[in-house]
Design a protein around this motif. Structure first.
Motif, mmCIF file in Angstrom:
data_model
loop_
_atom_site.group_PDB
_atom_site.id
_atom_site.type_symbol
_atom_site.label_atom_id
_atom_site.label_comp_id
_atom_site.label_asym_id
_atom_site.label_seq_id
_atom_site.Cartn_x
_atom_site.Cartn_y
_atom_site.Cartn_z
ATOM 1 N N GLN A 88 0.822 -1.218 0.000
ATOM 2 C CA GLN A 88 0.000 0.000 0.000
ATOM 3 C C GLN A 88 0.857 1.269 0.000
ATOM 4 N N MET A 89 1.883 1.240 -0.833
ATOM 5 C CA MET A 89 2.819 2.355 -0.891
ATOM 6 C C MET A 89 2.407 3.290 -2.033
ATOM 7 N N ALA A 90 2.555 4.576 -1.830
ATOM 8 C CA ALA A 90 2.295 5.523 -2.915
ATOM 9 C C ALA A 90 3.529 5.583 -3.813
ATOM 10 N N MET A 91 3.290 5.886 -5.084
ATOM 11 C CA MET A 91 4.431 5.935 -6.001
ATOM 12 C C MET A 91 4.328 7.150 -6.914
ATOM 13 N N LEU A 92 5.449 7.844 -7.044
ATOM 14 C CA LEU A 92 5.566 8.891 -8.056
ATOM 15 C C LEU A 92 6.538 8.348 -9.088
ATOM 16 N N PHE A 93 6.027 8.028 -10.252
ATOM 17 C CA PHE A 93 6.813 7.314 -11.246
ATOM 18 C C PHE A 93 7.054 8.230 -12.442
ATOM 19 N N ILE A 94 8.307 8.368 -12.808
ATOM 20 C CA ILE A 94 8.670 9.258 -13.894
ATOM 21 C C ILE A 94 9.099 8.464 -15.117
ATOM 22 N N THR A 95 8.523 8.803 -16.248
ATOM 23 C CA THR A 95 8.891 8.085 -17.470
ATOM 24 C C THR A 95 8.578 8.932 -18.690
ATOM 25 N N HIS A 96 9.262 8.643 -19.794
ATOM 26 C CA HIS A 96 8.889 9.295 -21.051
ATOM 27 C C HIS A 96 8.056 8.313 -21.882
ATOM 28 N N ASP A 97 7.774 7.126 -21.295
ATOM 29 C CA ASP A 97 7.189 6.021 -22.050
ATOM 30 C C ASP A 97 5.713 5.845 -21.663
ATOM 31 N N LEU A 98 4.807 6.197 -22.588
ATOM 32 C CA LEU A 98 3.378 6.117 -22.269
ATOM 33 C C LEU A 98 2.887 4.683 -22.124
ATOM 34 N N GLY A 99 3.609 3.727 -22.668
ATOM 35 C CA GLY A 99 3.262 2.327 -22.470
ATOM 36 C C GLY A 99 3.409 1.959 -20.995
ATOM 37 N N VAL A 100 4.482 2.445 -20.383
ATOM 38 C CA VAL A 100 4.718 2.220 -18.960
ATOM 39 C C VAL A 100 3.624 2.903 -18.132
ATOM 40 N N VAL A 101 3.260 4.116 -18.543
ATOM 41 C CA VAL A 101 2.211 4.863 -17.854
ATOM 42 C C VAL A 101 0.909 4.067 -17.852
ATOM 43 N N ALA A 102 0.584 3.493 -19.024
ATOM 44 C CA ALA A 102 -0.663 2.739 -19.156
ATOM 45 C C ALA A 102 -0.685 1.562 -18.187
ATOM 46 N N GLN A 103 0.483 0.973 -17.952
ATOM 47 C CA GLN A 103 0.546 -0.174 -17.046
ATOM 48 C C GLN A 103 0.418 0.228 -15.574
ATOM 49 N N LEU A 104 0.995 1.381 -15.220
ATOM 50 C CA LEU A 104 1.151 1.700 -13.799
ATOM 51 C C LEU A 104 0.204 2.728 -13.203
ATOM 52 N N ALA A 105 -0.171 3.726 -14.011
ATOM 53 C CA ALA A 105 -0.686 4.960 -13.399
ATOM 54 C C ALA A 105 -2.139 4.909 -12.968
ATOM 55 N N ASP A 106 -2.432 5.543 -11.834
ATOM 56 C CA ASP A 106 -3.802 5.913 -11.490
ATOM 57 C C ASP A 106 -4.074 7.302 -12.063
ATOM 58 N N VAL A 107 -3.096 8.175 -11.891
ATOM 59 C CA VAL A 107 -3.218 9.559 -12.349
ATOM 60 C C VAL A 107 -1.998 9.889 -13.203
ATOM 61 N N ALA A 110 -0.385 14.219 -29.263
ATOM 62 C CA ALA A 110 0.811 13.989 -30.077
ATOM 63 C C ALA A 110 1.671 12.891 -29.453
ATOM 64 N N LEU A 111 1.803 12.929 -28.130
ATOM 65 C CA LEU A 111 2.592 11.890 -27.453
ATOM 66 C C LEU A 111 1.959 10.518 -27.683
ATOM 67 N N LEU A 112 0.634 10.450 -27.582
ATOM 68 C CA LEU A 112 -0.057 9.169 -27.744
ATOM 69 C C LEU A 112 0.049 8.654 -29.181
ATOM 70 N N GLU A 113 0.012 9.561 -30.142
ATOM 71 C CA GLU A 113 0.127 9.131 -31.540
ATOM 72 C C GLU A 113 1.510 8.564 -31.839
ATOM 73 N N ALA A 114 2.480 8.956 -31.031
ATOM 74 C CA ALA A 114 3.845 8.497 -31.274
ATOM 75 C C ALA A 114 4.084 7.075 -30.790
ATOM 76 N N ILE A 115 3.120 6.507 -30.032
ATOM 77 C CA ILE A 115 3.288 5.122 -29.556
ATOM 78 C C ILE A 115 3.018 4.162 -30.705
ATOM 79 N N PRO A 116 3.935 3.238 -30.996
ATOM 80 C CA PRO A 116 3.650 2.263 -32.050
ATOM 81 C C PRO A 116 2.478 1.373 -31.645
ATOM 82 N N LYS A 117 1.551 1.129 -32.568
ATOM 83 C CA LYS A 117 0.393 0.265 -32.277
ATOM 84 C C LYS A 117 0.814 -1.188 -32.462
ATOM 85 N N PRO A 118 0.137 -2.104 -31.726
ATOM 86 C CA PRO A 118 0.469 -3.519 -31.900
ATOM 87 C C PRO A 118 0.306 -3.918 -33.367
ATOM 88 N N GLY A 119 1.257 -4.667 -33.880
ATOM 89 C CA GLY A 119 1.163 -5.121 -35.263
ATOM 90 C C GLY A 119 1.685 -4.114 -36.274
#
Ligand SMILES: Nc1ncnc2c1ncn2[C@@H]1O[C@H](COP(=O)(O)OP(=O)(O)O)[C@@H](O)[C@H]1O
Ligand SMILES: [Mg+2]
Length: 285
Positions: free
Chosen positions: A204-223, A252-261
């Motif tokens: 039950q630990m809070a986390m402030l996670f820094i990344t330039h990778d929106l794929g990582v954000v999608a996996q981890l973030a609440d906010v 623009a950041l989201l469009e830069a993520i490669p889509k599966p396939g």
């Protein structure tokens, strides 16, 4: 729920020979207990300096020149360096991109993990410290054979596991992780993220996670807090941000993520000729 961390209108500037650089310019966000908040943005957007400001690690020519940082209601900007040092590694744990910055090459892994327990739980006996250290390494998937190894005996991914074990050993209320997997290959990166997420949820630990990778954000973030040129351009729950990104920079950041396939990785669609600060900010939570 009261916030664990509340950052309000933070300003961290660097005075350079080319003038004042506003690395962080009016950043506000908060982290509730157990919550996972991601700071995202391209390189140079002020992610690290936001985190370093919170931890009291900004060095000249940089300086926190404005704003407020409340941790459990206490203003960290009024803390002495000694008080900040006591807070780091006890109530606030840290994991950086390059694990060697947190490890001493001259001491064994076991010794360095044990040190954390000795400092934070001085009542433990030597045998208990050793047992706890072994357990901590086991929790991050490192076997007993690593206890007497030196940092140079380990791979980058293993070293990062040690740093995470050390950060968790203090049972911090908040873990600040600044691109902890960026230097690692993709498979190891996924393992480390799973590990951090698992530990975060079980403790039950809070986390402030820094990344330039929106794929990582999608996996981890609440906010998600989107930074651009030192300012927050969009803030939203992860669900809202991915389902309905509103700020042109976020889109623009989201469009830069490669889509599966998708075979070719698309070039980033952030347009360098656009000043995204010209658009209204989208603060949704
Ligand atoms: N030592 C420094 N001297 C001058 N400017 C700096 C220094 N460190 C960082 N900055 C400025 O702060 C900005 C934000 O840096 P940083 O927070 O490290 O970005 P990020 O972590 O998002 O890649 C940089 O673009 C740079 O202009
Ligand atoms: Mg950085």
């Amino acid at each position: 729920m009261a916030n664990l961390l509340e950052v309000t209108d933070l300003q961290t500037y660097f005075s350079t020979k080319n003038g004042l650089v506003k690395a962080v310019d009016g950043v506000s966000f908060s982290v509730a207990p157990g919550q996972s908040v991601c700071l995202v943005g391209e390189s140079g957007s002020g992610k690290s300096m936001s985190a370093w400001s919170i931890m009291g690690l900004v060095k000249p020519p940089g300086k926190v020149v404005g704003g407020q940082i409340l941790f459990k209601g206490q203003n960290l900007l009024e803390f002495s360096p000694k008080q900040m040092q006591a807070l780091r590694g006890s109530q606030i744990g840290m994991v950086f991109q390059e694990p060697m910055t947190s490890l001493n090459p001259s001491y064994t892994i076991g010794y360095q993990v044990a040190e954390v327990f000795k400092i934070h739980q001085p009542i433990l006996s030597a045998a208990q410290v050793k047992e706890k250290s072994m357990q901590a390494l086991g929790q991050v998937g490192l076997g007993a054979d690593k206890f007497n190894a030196y940092p140079f005996n380990l791979s980058g991914g293993q070293r990062q596991r040690v740093v995470i074990a050390m950060a968790m050993a203090c049972a911090p209320d908040l873990l600040i992780a600044d691109e902890p997997t960026t230097a690692l290959d993709v498979t190891i990166q996924a393992q480390i993220l799973d590990l951090m997420q698992g530990l975060q949820q079980s403790k039950q630990m809070a986390m402030l996670f820094i990344t330039h990778d929106l794929g990582v954000v999608a996996q981890l973030a609440d906010v998600v807090v989107v930074l651009y040129k030192g300012e927050v351009v969009e803030k939203a729950s992860a669900k809202d941000l991915f389902n309905d990104p509103r700020h042109p920079y976020t889109r623009a950041l989201l469009e830069a993520i490669p889509k599966p396939g998708q075979r070719k990785v698309r070039l980033a669609s952030v347009d360098e000729n656009v000043n995204y600060l010209d658009f209204p900010k989208e603060i949704r939570c």
